[in-house]
Design a protein around this motif. Sequence first.
Motif, PDB file in Angstrom:
ATOM      1  N   LEU A 119       0.826  -1.197   0.000  1.00 45.30           N
ATOM      2  CA  LEU A 119       0.000   0.000   0.000  1.00 45.30           C
ATOM      3  C   LEU A 119       0.870   1.260   0.000  1.00 45.30           C
ATOM      4  O   LEU A 119       0.633   2.197  -0.775  1.00 45.30           O
ATOM      5  CB  LEU A 119      -0.927  -0.016   1.222  1.00 45.30           C
ATOM      6  N   GLU A 120       1.896   1.253   0.860  1.00 47.36           N
ATOM      7  CA  GLU A 120       2.810   2.399   0.923  1.00 47.36           C
ATOM      8  C   GLU A 120       3.519   2.587  -0.409  1.00 47.36           C
ATOM      9  O   GLU A 120       3.644   3.718  -0.914  1.00 47.36           O
ATOM     10  CB  GLU A 120       3.836   2.199   2.040  1.00 47.36           C
ATOM     11  N   LEU A 121       3.996   1.479  -1.007  1.00 48.51           N
ATOM     12  CA  LEU A 121       4.688   1.570  -2.302  1.00 48.51           C
ATOM     13  C   LEU A 121       3.730   2.033  -3.399  1.00 48.51           C
ATOM     14  O   LEU A 121       4.124   2.805  -4.282  1.00 48.51           O
ATOM     15  CB  LEU A 121       5.308   0.221  -2.661  1.00 48.51           C
ATOM     16  N   SER A 122       2.472   1.562  -3.335  1.00 48.78           N
ATOM     17  CA  SER A 122       1.484   2.006  -4.329  1.00 48.78           C
ATOM     18  C   SER A 122       1.271   3.507  -4.228  1.00 48.78           C
ATOM     19  O   SER A 122       1.160   4.201  -5.250  1.00 48.78           O
ATOM     20  CB  SER A 122       0.150   1.278  -4.111  1.00 48.78           C
ATOM     21  N   GLU A 123       1.203   3.997  -2.980  1.00 45.75           N
ATOM     22  CA  GLU A 123       1.045   5.441  -2.794  1.00 45.75           C
ATOM     23  C   GLU A 123       2.258   6.197  -3.338  1.00 45.75           C
ATOM     24  O   GLU A 123       2.110   7.244  -3.996  1.00 45.75           O
ATOM     25  CB  GLU A 123       0.834   5.760  -1.310  1.00 45.75           C
ATOM     26  N   LYS A 124       3.460   5.667  -3.069  1.00 47.32           N
ATOM     27  CA  LYS A 124       4.673   6.310  -3.587  1.00 47.32           C
ATOM     28  C   LYS A 124       4.683   6.273  -5.107  1.00 47.32           C
ATOM     29  O   LYS A 124       5.042   7.272  -5.755  1.00 47.32           O
ATOM     30  CB  LYS A 124       5.925   5.613  -3.042  1.00 47.32           C
ATOM     31  N   ILE A 125       4.300   5.126  -5.673  1.00 48.87           N
ATOM     32  CA  ILE A 125       4.256   5.006  -7.141  1.00 48.87           C
ATOM     33  C   ILE A 125       3.258   6.002  -7.714  1.00 48.87           C
ATOM     34  O   ILE A 125       3.532   6.673  -8.717  1.00 48.87           O
ATOM     35  CB  ILE A 125       3.912   3.553  -7.558  1.00 48.87           C
ATOM     36  N   HIS A 126       2.101   6.115  -7.073  1.00 42.09           N
ATOM     37  CA  HIS A 126       1.089   7.069  -7.551  1.00 42.09           C
ATOM     38  C   HIS A 126       1.624   8.498  -7.474  1.00 42.09           C
ATOM     39  O   HIS A 126       1.457   9.285  -8.416  1.00 42.09           O
ATOM     40  CB  HIS A 126      -0.186   6.929  -6.718  1.00 42.09           C
ATOM     41  N   CYS A 127       2.301   8.805  -6.363  1.00 41.18           N
ATOM     42  CA  CYS A 127       2.871  10.147  -6.186  1.00 41.18           C
ATOM     43  C   CYS A 127       3.929  10.405  -7.258  1.00 41.18           C
ATOM     44  O   CYS A 127       3.942  11.467  -7.895  1.00 41.18           O
ATOM     45  CB  CYS A 127       3.458  10.261  -4.785  1.00 41.18           C
ATOM     46  N   LEU A 128       4.836   9.412  -7.433  1.00 39.38           N
ATOM     47  CA  LEU A 128       5.885   9.568  -8.453  1.00 39.38           C
ATOM     48  C   LEU A 128       5.283   9.645  -9.853  1.00 39.38           C
ATOM     49  O   LEU A 128       5.765  10.417 -10.693  1.00 39.38           O
ATOM     50  CB  LEU A 128       6.886   8.411  -8.365  1.00 39.38           C
ATOM     51  N   SER A 129       4.251   8.866 -10.076  1.00 36.66           N
ATOM     52  CA  SER A 129       3.591   8.893 -11.381  1.00 36.66           C
ATOM     53  C   SER A 129       2.990  10.277 -11.640  1.00 36.66           C
ATOM     54  O   SER A 129       3.082  10.810 -12.756  1.00 36.66           O
ATOM     55  CB  SER A 129       2.505   7.818 -11.421  1.00 36.66           C
ATOM     56  N   SER A 130       2.397  10.849 -10.589  1.00 30.59           N
ATOM     57  CA  SER A 130       1.841  12.209 -10.732  1.00 30.59           C
ATOM     58  C   SER A 130       2.953  13.207 -11.029  1.00 30.59           C
ATOM     59  O   SER A 130       2.806  14.094 -11.885  1.00 30.59           O
ATOM     60  CB  SER A 130       1.111  12.618  -9.456  1.00 30.59           C
ATOM     61  N   LYS A 131       4.082  13.072 -10.308  1.00 30.13           N
ATOM     62  CA  LYS A 131       5.212  13.980 -10.548  1.00 30.13           C
ATOM     63  C   LYS A 131       5.753  13.803 -11.964  1.00 30.13           C
ATOM     64  O   LYS A 131       6.082  14.794 -12.629  1.00 30.13           O
ATOM     65  CB  LYS A 131       6.325  13.726  -9.533  1.00 30.13           C
ATOM     66  N   ILE A 132       5.842  12.547 -12.395  1.00 35.98           N
ATOM     67  CA  ILE A 132       6.355  12.285 -13.761  1.00 35.98           C
ATOM     68  C   ILE A 132       5.400  12.881 -14.779  1.00 35.98           C
ATOM     69  O   ILE A 132       5.831  13.495 -15.775  1.00 35.98           O
ATOM     70  CB  ILE A 132       6.554  10.775 -13.981  1.00 35.98           C
ATOM     71  N   SER A 133       4.085  12.723 -14.539  1.00 34.12           N
ATOM     72  CA  SER A 133       3.112  13.303 -15.468  1.00 34.12           C
ATOM     73  C   SER A 133       3.254  14.817 -15.514  1.00 34.12           C
ATOM     74  O   SER A 133       3.212  15.431 -16.594  1.00 34.12           O
ATOM     75  CB  SER A 133       1.686  12.939 -15.046  1.00 34.12           C
ATOM     76  N   ALA A 134       3.441  15.426 -14.339  1.00 31.28           N
ATOM     77  CA  ALA A 134       3.618  16.882 -14.295  1.00 31.28           C
ATOM     78  C   ALA A 134       4.888  17.282 -15.034  1.00 31.28           C
ATOM     79  O   ALA A 134       4.908  18.269 -15.787  1.00 31.28           O
ATOM     80  CB  ALA A 134       3.662  17.357 -12.837  1.00 31.28           C
ATOM     81  N   LYS A 135       5.969  16.504 -14.830  1.00 30.94           N
ATOM     82  CA  LYS A 135       7.221  16.811 -15.531  1.00 30.94           C
ATOM     83  C   LYS A 135       7.065  16.599 -17.033  1.00 30.94           C
ATOM     84  O   LYS A 135       7.631  17.351 -17.831  1.00 30.94           O
ATOM     85  CB  LYS A 135       8.362  15.954 -14.977  1.00 30.94           C
ATOM     86  N   ASP A 136       6.307  15.538 -17.400  1.00 33.89           N
ATOM     87  CA  ASP A 136       6.068  15.302 -18.829  1.00 33.89           C
ATOM     88  C   ASP A 136       5.328  16.494 -19.445  1.00 33.89           C
ATOM     89  O   ASP A 136       5.662  16.941 -20.559  1.00 33.89           O
ATOM     90  CB  ASP A 136       5.260  14.012 -19.044  1.00 33.89           C
ATOM     91  N   LEU A 137       4.313  17.008 -18.719  1.00 39.58           N
ATOM     92  CA  LEU A 137       3.581  18.178 -19.211  1.00 39.58           C
ATOM     93  C   LEU A 137       4.518  19.378 -19.328  1.00 39.58           C
ATOM     94  O   LEU A 137       4.486  20.125 -20.318  1.00 39.58           O
ATOM     95  CB  LEU A 137       2.407  18.514 -18.277  1.00 39.58           C
ATOM     96  N   ARG A 138       5.358  19.546 -18.312  1.00 39.85           N
ATOM     97  CA  ARG A 138       6.329  20.651 -18.333  1.00 39.85           C
ATOM     98  C   ARG A 138       7.294  20.486 -19.493  1.00 39.85           C
ATOM     99  O   ARG A 138       7.633  21.457 -20.167  1.00 39.85           O
ATOM    100  CB  ARG A 138       7.083  20.677 -16.989  1.00 39.85           C
TER     101      ARG A 138
END
Length: 183
Positions: A119-138
Amino acid sequence: MAVEVLLCIARALSALFSPGDYPRLLLSDFLLILLKLSSLFATLTPTQLSRKGEAESLADRLRSSRQRVVELERTLASVSLQQKQAEKHNEQLMKGLEDLKEELYKQSKSNEVINQKNLELSEKIHCLSSKISAKDLRMDDLHQKLEMAEQRIQQLSGSVPRLQAERHQYAEKRKEVRRMWQQ
């Protein structure tokens, strides 16, 4: 058998009376006693025979009963041994069951820990995925700006020779105007 009994009685009588006492005991009395004993034995013999048969039958039944008791004791010993073995096997199975329960408990706890970490890793993956998506948009935004800058540079690069030519023309006109004024 009756004769044996009579002889036994005669011996008993002779032991009771000393040889000098026999004359007092009349032969007729003795014969009368013997006759009564004989008739008594005659009546007892069929009863004795039937009792002897009963006794033999009872003895046979007793032997059978004893043999059956021995067989039952053997069976009981065998069943007792089997019961002890079954109890021992049951104890082993119960110990195995307790060990399995303990192992299941440990596995359950381990699964809970693993699920928590997942669960903790899933949350981290989701957070990192959101950051990666934001960086991809940037990055996409930066790529667009870079392309626009490159297009502007190309536009400006194309106008530089023209601007240089215009500057050159302007400088020539200025020289001419200056010369005219100086003359």
